[in-house]
Design a protein around this motif. Structure first.
Motif, PDB file in Angstrom:
ATOM      1  N   GLN A  64       4.275 -17.035  34.781  1.00 56.77           N
ATOM      2  CA  GLN A  64       4.101 -15.580  34.849  1.00 56.77           C
ATOM      3  C   GLN A  64       3.867 -15.007  33.452  1.00 56.77           C
ATOM      4  N   ARG A  67       0.391 -15.689  32.244  1.00 54.47           N
ATOM      5  CA  ARG A  67      -0.591 -14.857  32.943  1.00 54.47           C
ATOM      6  C   ARG A  67      -0.573 -13.429  32.376  1.00 54.47           C
ATOM      7  N   GLN A  68       0.628 -12.905  32.136  1.00 54.55           N
ATOM      8  CA  GLN A  68       0.696 -11.547  31.612  1.00 54.55           C
ATOM      9  C   GLN A  68       0.160 -11.477  30.185  1.00 54.55           C
ATOM     10  N   ARG A  71      -3.469 -11.215  30.284  1.00 57.43           N
ATOM     11  CA  ARG A  71      -3.975  -9.916  30.728  1.00 57.43           C
ATOM     12  C   ARG A  71      -3.977  -8.855  29.637  1.00 57.43           C
TER      13      ARG A  71
ATOM     14  N   SER B   9       1.689  -9.112  42.346  1.00 55.21           N
ATOM     15  CA  SER B   9       2.241  -8.192  41.353  1.00 55.21           C
ATOM     16  C   SER B   9       2.552  -6.856  41.997  1.00 55.21           C
ATOM     17  N   LEU B  45       5.279  -5.919  37.510  1.00 50.54           N
ATOM     18  CA  LEU B  45       6.177  -7.033  37.794  1.00 50.54           C
ATOM     19  C   LEU B  45       5.390  -8.132  38.490  1.00 50.54           C
ATOM     20  N   ASP B  46       5.295  -9.285  37.846  1.00 50.41           N
ATOM     21  CA  ASP B  46       4.635 -10.444  38.459  1.00 50.41           C
ATOM     22  C   ASP B  46       5.688 -11.247  39.216  1.00 50.41           C
ATOM     23  N   PHE B  47       5.587 -11.268  40.522  1.00 55.88           N
ATOM     24  CA  PHE B  47       6.571 -11.974  41.338  1.00 55.88           C
ATOM     25  C   PHE B  47       6.106 -13.377  41.711  1.00 55.88           C
TER      26      PHE B  47
END
Lengths: 84, 181
Positions: A64, A67-68, A71, B9, B45-47
């Motif tokens: 995660q 990935r963020q 971005r 997300s 929020l990436d879940f």
């Protein structure tokens, strides 16, 4: 650069190092977050990313974060030298 | 039913990232399976949530974000997609999708739903996913997940709470139409 502690999980530590290589900076926060990453664009429009000390699943958390980080529209280009 | 990990997300607002316990509010509400970020003025929020269905995963994550005190704006991946997004999501080449969209490969590719008169139209992902599934270019699971995100966003906009029951019911109906197709 101020020295930061290593994250106990190897994959999360690798994600944080990757962010730093792209110009993000780490700062300490209290509570469940092990730290906060600020993207290279250090003002109110910049990206802030929180890293848990004990996420439910560390491998997922590392993915995660990557990935963020990907971005973020403000990242510097990573140096060509891939000296990890 | 099998438990699976679903990734999506949630874009939210209403909490300041400047307060000391910003992240802890989410952790304590059960978002320790999400990465919390503040990007472009939004909380993102990436879940990666384990649940028995995509509907349960989304509904419980929305409830957790709201329990943290934030307002849920929408669920992503973004339901509006261009041809490059479609290519990335289904694994076909951009060139192949251009041919589909122009009707050179097959006649009934869905029409774009937004910016239809421009050079860069956008498609509704759930509609395209269903078509791709019918062509055997996309898995059934991916088509259902696309519809779940679309249904969840529609329900959020309509103020339906809790989300779990209406979402589960509408997804069951959708899966029946897939069987029938």
């Amino acid at each position: 650069m101020a020295k930061r502690p290593s994250h106990p999980n190897e994959e999360i530590e690798a994600a944080v190092s990757h962010a730093e290589a792209l110009g993000w900076s780490w700062s300490k926060v209290g509570g469940h977050a092990w730290g906060r990453l600020l993207c290279p664009h250090h003002d109110r429009d910049g990206c802030v990313l929180f890293v848990w000390s004990t996420p439910r699943n560390p491998e997922n958390h590392a993915r995660q974060l990557l990935r963020q980080i990907a971005r973020c529209p403000h990242a510097k280009q990573e140096d060509d030298g891939e000296d990890l | 039913m099998m438990v699976k990990t679903y990734e999506f997300s949630i874009v939210a607002s209403g909490l300041s990232s400047a307060v000391e316990d910003f992240a802890d509010q989410f952790f304590d509400a059960g978002c320790d399976d999400a990465a919390v970020a503040f990007q472009k003025g939004h909380i993102v929020l990436d879940f990666a949530r384990e649940a028995e269905s995509i509907g349960d995963a989304i509904a419980s994550a929305v409830a957790a974000v709201e329990a943290a005190g934030a307002k849920v704006e929408r669920i992503e991946p973004d339901p509006l997609v261009n041809l490059s997004d479609i290519a990335a999501r289904c694994g076909l080449t951009r060139a192949a999708l251009t041919q589909y969209a122009k009707g050179q490969r097959s006649r009934d590719f869905p029409a774009p739903s937004v910016r239809v008169t421009s050079d860069s139209p956008l498609w509704d992902w759930a509609t395209v996913a269903r078509w791709l599934y019918a062509q055997r270019k996309l898995s059934r699971e991916a088509a259902v997940e696309a519809e779940a995100v679309r249904l969840a966003n529609t329900a959020l906009a309509a103020g339906d709470r809790p989300l779990a029951a209406p979402l589960a019911q509408r997804l069951r109906a959708y899966e029946q139409t897939l069987e029938a197709a």
